[in-house]
Enzyme design. Sequence first.
Site, PDB file in Angstrom:
ATOM      1  N   GLY A 150       0.776  -1.450   0.212  1.00  6.52           N
ATOM      2  CA  GLY A 150       0.266  -0.164   0.214  1.00  6.52           C
ATOM      3  C   GLY A 150       0.711   1.222  -0.473  1.00  6.52           C
ATOM      4  O   GLY A 150       2.087   1.202  -0.060  1.00  6.52           O
ATOM      5  N   GLY A 152       2.378   3.683   1.944  1.00  2.00           N
ATOM      6  CA  GLY A 152       3.268   3.527   3.365  1.00  2.00           C
ATOM      7  C   GLY A 152       3.172   5.034   3.222  1.00  2.00           C
ATOM      8  O   GLY A 152       4.295   5.416   4.459  1.00  2.00           O
ATOM      9  N   LYS A 174       4.999  12.333  -2.790  1.00  3.22           N
ATOM     10  CA  LYS A 174       5.511  11.148  -2.006  1.00  3.22           C
ATOM     11  C   LYS A 174       6.515  11.643  -1.494  1.00  3.22           C
ATOM     12  O   LYS A 174       6.964  12.143  -0.958  1.00  3.22           O
ATOM     13  CB  LYS A 174       6.036  10.238  -3.572  1.00  3.22           C
ATOM     14  N   ASP A 186       9.322   4.755   8.255  1.00  2.72           N
ATOM     15  CA  ASP A 186       9.065   5.540   8.914  1.00  2.72           C
ATOM     16  C   ASP A 186       7.959   5.964   7.352  1.00  2.72           C
ATOM     17  O   ASP A 186       7.752   7.240   8.515  1.00  2.72           O
ATOM     18  CB  ASP A 186      10.094   6.452   8.695  1.00  2.72           C
ATOM     19  N   GLY A 187       7.615   6.173   6.172  1.00  2.00           N
ATOM     20  CA  GLY A 187       6.660   7.282   5.905  1.00  2.00           C
ATOM     21  C   GLY A 187       7.395   8.371   4.939  1.00  2.00           C
ATOM     22  O   GLY A 187       6.302   9.353   4.535  1.00  2.00           O
ATOM     23  N   ARG A 238       3.836  14.198  -7.587  1.00  2.00           N
ATOM     24  CA  ARG A 238       4.025  13.525  -8.463  1.00  2.00           C
ATOM     25  C   ARG A 238       2.378  13.526  -8.747  1.00  2.00           C
ATOM     26  O   ARG A 238       1.498  13.667  -7.895  1.00  2.00           O
ATOM     27  CB  ARG A 238       4.565  12.119  -8.761  1.00  2.00           C
ATOM     28  N   ARG A 245      -2.332  -0.737  -9.345  1.00  2.00           N
ATOM     29  CA  ARG A 245      -1.424  -0.950  -9.094  1.00  2.00           C
ATOM     30  C   ARG A 245      -1.849  -2.850 -10.395  1.00  2.00           C
ATOM     31  O   ARG A 245      -2.883  -2.591  -9.155  1.00  2.00           O
ATOM     32  CB  ARG A 245       0.073  -0.799  -8.772  1.00  2.00           C
ATOM     33  N   ASP A 346       3.863  -4.770  -6.945  1.00  2.00           N
ATOM     34  CA  ASP A 346       3.252  -3.479  -6.645  1.00  2.00           C
ATOM     35  C   ASP A 346       3.998  -2.164  -7.598  1.00  2.00           C
ATOM     36  O   ASP A 346       3.133  -1.231  -7.175  1.00  2.00           O
ATOM     37  CB  ASP A 346       3.265  -3.043  -5.305  1.00  2.00           C
ATOM     38  N   ASP A 356       7.378   4.388  -9.867  1.00  2.88           N
ATOM     39  CA  ASP A 356       7.390   4.354  -8.247  1.00  2.88           C
ATOM     40  C   ASP A 356       9.371   3.692  -8.406  1.00  2.88           C
ATOM     41  O   ASP A 356      10.133   2.999  -8.434  1.00  2.88           O
ATOM     42  CB  ASP A 356       7.347   3.017  -7.802  1.00  2.88           C
TER      43      ASP A 356
HETATM   44  P1  AMP Z   1       8.961   0.257  -3.136  1.00  7.60           P
HETATM   45  O1  AMP Z   1       9.915  -1.073  -2.679  1.00  7.60           O
HETATM   46  O2  AMP Z   1       9.355   2.123  -3.457  1.00  7.60           O
HETATM   47  O3  AMP Z   1       8.150   0.724  -4.326  1.00  7.60           O
HETATM   48  O4  AMP Z   1       8.256  -0.214  -1.986  1.00  7.60           O
HETATM   49  C1  AMP Z   1       7.226  -1.085  -1.770  1.00  7.60           C
HETATM   50  C2  AMP Z   1       6.914  -0.969  -0.527  1.00  7.60           C
HETATM   51  O5  AMP Z   1       7.303  -0.758   0.531  1.00  7.60           O
HETATM   52  C3  AMP Z   1       4.840   0.448  -0.256  1.00  7.60           C
HETATM   53  O6  AMP Z   1       4.085  -0.585  -0.810  1.00  7.60           O
HETATM   54  C4  AMP Z   1       5.738   1.379  -0.208  1.00  7.60           C
HETATM   55  O7  AMP Z   1       4.993   2.411   0.380  1.00  7.60           O
HETATM   56  C5  AMP Z   1       6.888   1.017   1.206  1.00  7.60           C
HETATM   57  N1  AMP Z   1       7.786   2.040   1.675  1.00  7.60           N
HETATM   58  C6  AMP Z   1       8.367   1.746   0.999  1.00  7.60           C
HETATM   59  N2  AMP Z   1       9.778   3.187   1.736  1.00  7.60           N
HETATM   60  C7  AMP Z   1       8.244   3.167   2.983  1.00  7.60           C
HETATM   61  C8  AMP Z   1       9.136   4.137   3.916  1.00  7.60           C
HETATM   62  N3  AMP Z   1      10.503   4.907   3.905  1.00  7.60           N
HETATM   63  N4  AMP Z   1       8.078   4.503   4.907  1.00  7.60           N
HETATM   64  C9  AMP Z   1       6.872   3.506   4.526  1.00  7.60           C
HETATM   65  N5  AMP Z   1       6.511   3.161   3.225  1.00  7.60           N
HETATM   66  C10 AMP Z   1       7.659   2.327   2.234  1.00  7.60           C
HETATM   67 MG    MG Z   2       6.600   0.481  -4.792  1.00  8.54          MG
END
Ligand code: AMP
Ligand code: MG
Length: 650
Positions: A150, A152, A174, A186-187, A238, A245, A346, A356
């Site tokens: 989701g 995040g 983002k 940590d978001g 963005r 997805r 995703d 992404d």
């Molecule tokens: P990604 O590999 O960037 O596509 O991320 C995979 C998942 O991890 C997605 O659900 C992102 O929202 C979550 N995510 C990646 N980095 C963070 C972060 N720093 N804080 C919260 N969620 C994250």
């Molecule tokens: Mg992603």
Amino acid sequence: MKYLRLAQMASQFSTSGATTQAANATSTASINDIPKSWTFTSKLPPDSLFPTPADSHKTPRDHIVPRQVRDALFTWVRPQHVERPELLAVSPAAMRDLGIGEGDEKTEDFVQTVAGNKLQGWDEEKLEGGYPWAQCYGGFQFGQWAGQLGDGRAISLFETTNPKTGVRYELQLKGAGLTPYSRFADGKAVLRSSIREFVVSEALNALGIPSTRALSLTLLPEVKVRRETIEPGAIVARFTQSWLRIGNFDILRARGDRGLIRKLATYVAEDVFGGWETLPGRLEDPDKPKESPPPKRNIPADAIEGPPESAENRFTRLYREIVRRNALTVAKWQAYGFMNGVLNTDNTSLYGLSIDFGPFAFMDNFDPNYTPNHDDFMLRYSYRNQPSIIWWNLVRLGEALGESIGAGSQVDDPKFIEDGVKEEDANGIIERAEKIIMQVGEEYKAVFLDEYKKAMTARFGLKTYKDSDFDDLFSSILDTMESLELDFNLFFRRLSSVKVDELETEGARQDRASVFFYSDGVTGAGGEAEGRKKVGEWLDKWRQRILEDWGDGQTISNEQDEERMRAMKKVNPNFVPRGWILDEVIKRVEKNNERDVLDRIMTMALHPFEESWAGRTFDGKEYKGDIDEETRWTSDVPRLGRAMQCSCSS
Ligand code: AMP
Ligand code: MG
């Protein structure tokens, strides 16, 4: 076959983002005034813990924390408040496409909106209006089911429709703070990965490669992010037509939520693609013998259910639309040497966009096994694997939609909608779905190959494609580039300036061959002598084809050759944002506090086919760079900067 050339496949003669062109006229609206909507949240079910925006708004922000969210497509959640946001840069093309007037980025409302501090459309007193949200999705990561993922750290603010183009975009931040989907993270987003995403989104779009876009880059000086070290936080605003997805369907399938799968599929067809009737026409019926009529496109709207004997229903056509879009995009990635680096489900867009951006890269030395992802030991997401990986992901989508696809004309029976597949029908439905998915796989390959050939034909400066070109021209020079370690994108740009009358003799061709070599010598097998011979031989074959396509088969006039060179320069970029250039920009912004360098790299990314930038005017502004910088950024990649890799800690 050495390695499947399928893996180097793509298209489009268009050289700049279609939407950018369509929105050319200057707009005067501010970010406050652009029309806004919240269709996604009005049509799809929210997280039941916060059934209304007011429920979310009344909850202290730090009480909205990671958890499993069921029976929902999203959660209402506002961005984290941030102190002293500094707007570092905007994309003028993005401003135009969103219908935001030039100069609005200087207003406090713009800065606070793209930092997440000002909510647009929300009435603080009445606690009503449009409200930000984060999506729920899941995904297969590196081939393994990863459960709920989701948004995040991404939070969508609103949708806006540009009145001039009619295109509706969803604006999302983002790096905007924790959501229920942040898992153990940590978001937040760090500045370095935000700079990378900001630049590449706009670069891809300008190259004619479907991509999500970037409006702005904001530094959060007060937000400290712990990665390997402590780094400054940042937010990229963005936008795109749809952030959905494959993972959005994956999670519903994993939870057996067939009602929501149908609801989401209907939303995608009607609200993302603009109606079932816009989807591709019929495939051949897999249950029928081969002599059935050829597939048609654009069948009338009232025929969408199809005759009762038809195996293909509208859900199949939706699946095909998503498959075809992804085939086109991956074909363009292969033609331009772009790698996403983390092609999990995703990170695979239903709209068929590049999406992404983590450890992405443009190819430097041509190497089909290259992956920009430092942690991808199995090379799952390497250049050569992208087309088959995207298909693997699309099969997961086929499985999520499998019941609807396999049900054929039964799909709208009230009993099927209510109760699902009857036990006695299950085998038949599965078999039919499998057949259709296989058939759509053939379509994927065909669309992909067709686009790849088109794009490569244009990149090589040809007007026509002959079957022999694939091996004689495409594969043979790619093999040579690989063995000699030549730069992929520079090769095409430099070929664009080679004159046919410079290639008349073997000696002249071998002489000219060195234009493709690094100025510090040929690093690959065989060295310079072998290089001259191989490239010289290839230039002979290429010359013959140019003479056929642009001249009379034997000769070519100066004017014809110049026209050919101009055409080639429109599809072969002079500038691509490579890893080493992005690294340099990141250092200069972080360590030297430079800001203008972001505007300059953005201008080059938005106008990648130009011969030069310094002293010229782009998007109404004089480009104040120096020749040295742009020359460095468009010349040989420094030896230590070639084929860099990134880790995922963004
Ligand atoms: P990604 O590999 O960037 O596509 O991320 C995979 C998942 O991890 C997605 O659900 C992102 O929202 C979550 N995510 C990646 N980095 C963070 C972060 N720093 N804080 C919260 N969620 C994250
Ligand atoms: Mg992603």
